[in-house]
Design an enzyme around this catalytic site. Sequence first.
Site, short mmCIF file in Angstrom:
data_model
loop_
_atom_site.label_atom_id
_atom_site.label_comp_id
_atom_site.label_asym_id
_atom_site.label_seq_id
_atom_site.Cartn_x
_atom_site.Cartn_y
_atom_site.Cartn_z
N LYS A 191 1.23 5.26 6.11
CA LYS A 191 0.61 4.82 4.85
C LYS A 191 -0.18 5.98 4.28
O LYS A 191 -0.61 6.86 5.04
CB LYS A 191 -0.31 3.62 5.12
N ASP A 232 2.22 1.13 -3.78
CA ASP A 232 1.29 0.09 -3.29
C ASP A 232 0.33 -0.12 -4.46
O ASP A 232 0.69 0.20 -5.61
CB ASP A 232 0.57 0.56 -2.01
P1 NDP Z 1 -0.63 -3.72 -7.96
O1 NDP Z 1 -1.52 -2.56 -8.17
O2 NDP Z 1 0.65 -3.81 -8.69
O3 NDP Z 1 -1.43 -5.09 -8.22
C1 NDP Z 1 -2.59 -5.40 -7.52
C2 NDP Z 1 -3.21 -6.62 -8.17
O4 NDP Z 1 -4.33 -7.03 -7.42
C3 NDP Z 1 -3.71 -6.34 -9.58
O5 NDP Z 1 -3.63 -7.52 -10.33
C4 NDP Z 1 -5.15 -5.94 -9.34
O6 NDP Z 1 -5.99 -6.18 -10.47
C5 NDP Z 1 -5.53 -6.82 -8.18
N1 NDP Z 1 -6.51 -6.16 -7.32
C6 NDP Z 1 -6.39 -4.96 -6.72
N2 NDP Z 1 -7.50 -4.67 -6.03
C7 NDP Z 1 -8.33 -5.69 -6.22
C8 NDP Z 1 -9.64 -5.98 -5.76
N3 NDP Z 1 -10.30 -5.11 -4.99
N4 NDP Z 1 -10.20 -7.16 -6.14
C9 NDP Z 1 -9.52 -8.03 -6.91
N5 NDP Z 1 -8.28 -7.80 -7.39
C10 NDP Z 1 -7.70 -6.66 -7.03
O7 NDP Z 1 -0.38 -3.77 -6.36
P2 NDP Z 1 0.75 -4.54 -5.56
O8 NDP Z 1 1.09 -5.81 -6.23
O9 NDP Z 1 1.82 -3.56 -5.26
O10 NDP Z 1 0.00 -4.83 -4.19
C11 NDP Z 1 -0.77 -6.01 -3.97
C12 NDP Z 1 -0.92 -6.23 -2.48
O11 NDP Z 1 0.38 -6.37 -1.88
C13 NDP Z 1 -1.60 -5.11 -1.71
O12 NDP Z 1 -2.32 -5.66 -0.63
C14 NDP Z 1 -0.42 -4.31 -1.16
O13 NDP Z 1 -0.78 -3.56 -0.01
C15 NDP Z 1 0.53 -5.44 -0.83
N6 NDP Z 1 1.92 -5.07 -0.70
C16 NDP Z 1 2.59 -4.45 -1.71
C17 NDP Z 1 3.94 -4.14 -1.58
C18 NDP Z 1 4.74 -3.57 -2.70
O14 NDP Z 1 5.96 -3.46 -2.54
N7 NDP Z 1 4.15 -3.23 -3.83
C19 NDP Z 1 4.64 -4.39 -0.30
C20 NDP Z 1 3.88 -5.12 0.67
C21 NDP Z 1 2.56 -5.41 0.47
P3 NDP Z 1 -5.93 -5.26 -11.78
O15 NDP Z 1 -4.74 -5.77 -12.57
O16 NDP Z 1 -7.22 -5.53 -12.46
O17 NDP Z 1 -5.75 -3.86 -11.32
#
Ligand code: NDP
Length: 444
Positions: A126, A166
Site C-alpha cells: 500500500k 484508493d
Molecule cells: P474516494 O476518494 O473515491 O471516496 C471516499 C469517500 O469517502 C468520499 O465520499 C469522501 O468524502 C469520503 N471520506 C474520505 N475520507 C473521509 C473521512 N475522513 N471522513 C468522512 N468521509 C470521508 O475513495 P474510495 O471510494 O476509493 O475508497 C473508500 C474506501 O474504500 C476506503 O477505505 C478505501 O481504502 C476502500 N477501498 C477502495 C477500493 C477501490 O477500489 N477504490 C478497494 C477496496 C477498498 P469527500 O467526497 O468529501 O472527499
Amino acid sequence: MSYVDEVYARVVAKNPAEPEFHQAVKEFLESIRPIVDKHEEEYRKNALLERLTEPERQIRFRVPWVDDKGQVQVNTGYRVQFNSAIGPYKGGLRFHPSVYMGIIKFLGFEQIFKNSLTGLPIGGGKGGSDFDPKGKSDREIMAFCQSFMTELYKHIGADVDVPAGDIGVGGREIGFLYGQYKRITGKYEGVLTGKGLSYGGSLARTEATGYGLLYFTDELLKINGKDIKGMTAVVSGAGNVAIYAIQKAEELGVKVLTCSDSTGWIYDPDGIDVPTLKEVKEVNRARLTQYKEKRPNSVYHEGRGVWTVKADLAFPCATQNELNLDDAKTLVANGVVAVCEGANMPSTLDATEYLKSNGVIFGPAKAANAGGVGTSALEMSQNSERLSWTFEEVDAKLKQIMINIVHNIDEAAKEAGKPGDYVAGANIAGFLKVADAMNAQGIV
Ligand code: NDP
C-alpha cells in the site's frame, strides 16, 4: 504469555503511535489464535508471526511540487511493500491529509490477506501521501503526481509492485502517474491498475469494488437463507466504492436511502439517484449540498449520521473507523440484518464485536471489498497477454471471485468451530495460504 499475545505486544512496542496498524493486527491475531495455538512450536521457531507483521520494505520519500502561485510545496510519499509470498506487491495509493506511516501499514497488512482471499497471485502492499487533492487545479494534481512518481518508479514494476487507486486517487491521478512512469522508464507495462480504457485499463475496474461488495452481500445473504431483493440500505461515502455499490444494490432491487461525504450526508426517501450522484461527485467534484439542490425531496444534514436511518443493510464505504460502538447499537436497535464493509476497517473493534454478538451478519472488509483488487489482478492478466476482455467477461469473473470468497470464508469459519463468524473465516482463510507460501520459501 501466549505466542499471539507476545507478537501483539512486540508490534505495539516496535510501532509506537500507530493505532490503526495495532487495530488491524489485533483483529487478525485474535482470529487466527486457535490455529496458532495448534502450531505454536513450529510458528514460534520460524518466527512466522514476527515476519508476517514486519513489512518486507517501508519506503518514505520527499515529494516537492510547485503550486499555481509559484510556491513550492513539500509532501511525504510512502510505499509499504508488506508481503510478497504469493505474488508481486499489490495495493492502492491513498492521497489524503490524514495519511502517515501507520495508516499505510494498516492498509498494507489488510491487503496481504485480502489479496490471498481473491485466489489470485498477488502479494500485499500500500502507499500514498499526505497530499490533499481537494481544491487543487488539474495542473497542480499533475505536478504532484509527476513528482511522486519520479521517486516511486524506482521501487515498482509490472512484476515487482503494482499500485492502484484508493481515497483521493482515481482515474485522473492514475493517468498522470502512468504517464510519468512511462516517460522515465520508457516502458509501456502494466505497472498500475485502474488505468483508462484507452491505455491498458480493464473494463469493469471502476465499478469493481462496489459491484463486488454487492455480489458478496447477495451470496452471503443467500447462504443465510435471506433474499436481498426488496431490502433497504444505508451507505456511507460518495466516492468510487459507494457510487458503484449503490448502483449495483439498486439493480438487485435494494432501495438505498443515504450516502455521505466528508462534510455531510444525504437522506433520499425515493432512493439515491445514481446519475445525479455521479454528476455531483465524479463530474463536478462538488459537495453533497449540490445533490440536495438537484433532488428537492432529499434532505441534507451537516456532519455524520447515516447509521441513524433504519434499514436492513448497512454498507460503510468511506474510511476507517467510521462506524463506532454507538452506531452499532443504533443499527441493531433498528433491526439491521447485515453489515458489509466496502471501506477498509470502517468498523471499530468494539462495533464489530457488538454487531456479531447481536446476530447481525457481518461481512468484513478484507473479504467484502476484495473485488477491486481482484479485478486489478484481472487487469494485470489482460496487460500481460496484450488483450482486452469484454465488460461481461470481467464482470462474470468478478462475480465468481466474490462467490468463491463467501464460500471459502464460510467453510474456514466452520472448520475453526466458529460458524457464521466471517471475520474469523476471512482472516484464517487468507492467512493459511500466505503462511503455506512463506513456509515453503524458507526464512526470507
Ligand atoms: P474516494 O476518494 O473515491 O471516496 C471516499 C469517500 O469517502 C468520499 O465520499 C469522501 O468524502 C469520503 N471520506 C474520505 N475520507 C473521509 C473521512 N475522513 N471522513 C468522512 N468521509 C470521508 O475513495 P474510495 O471510494 O476509493 O475508497 C473508500 C474506501 O474504500 C476506503 O477505505 C478505501 O481504502 C476502500 N477501498 C477502495 C477500493 C477501490 O477500489 N477504490 C478497494 C477496496 C477498498 P469527500 O467526497 O468529501 O472527499
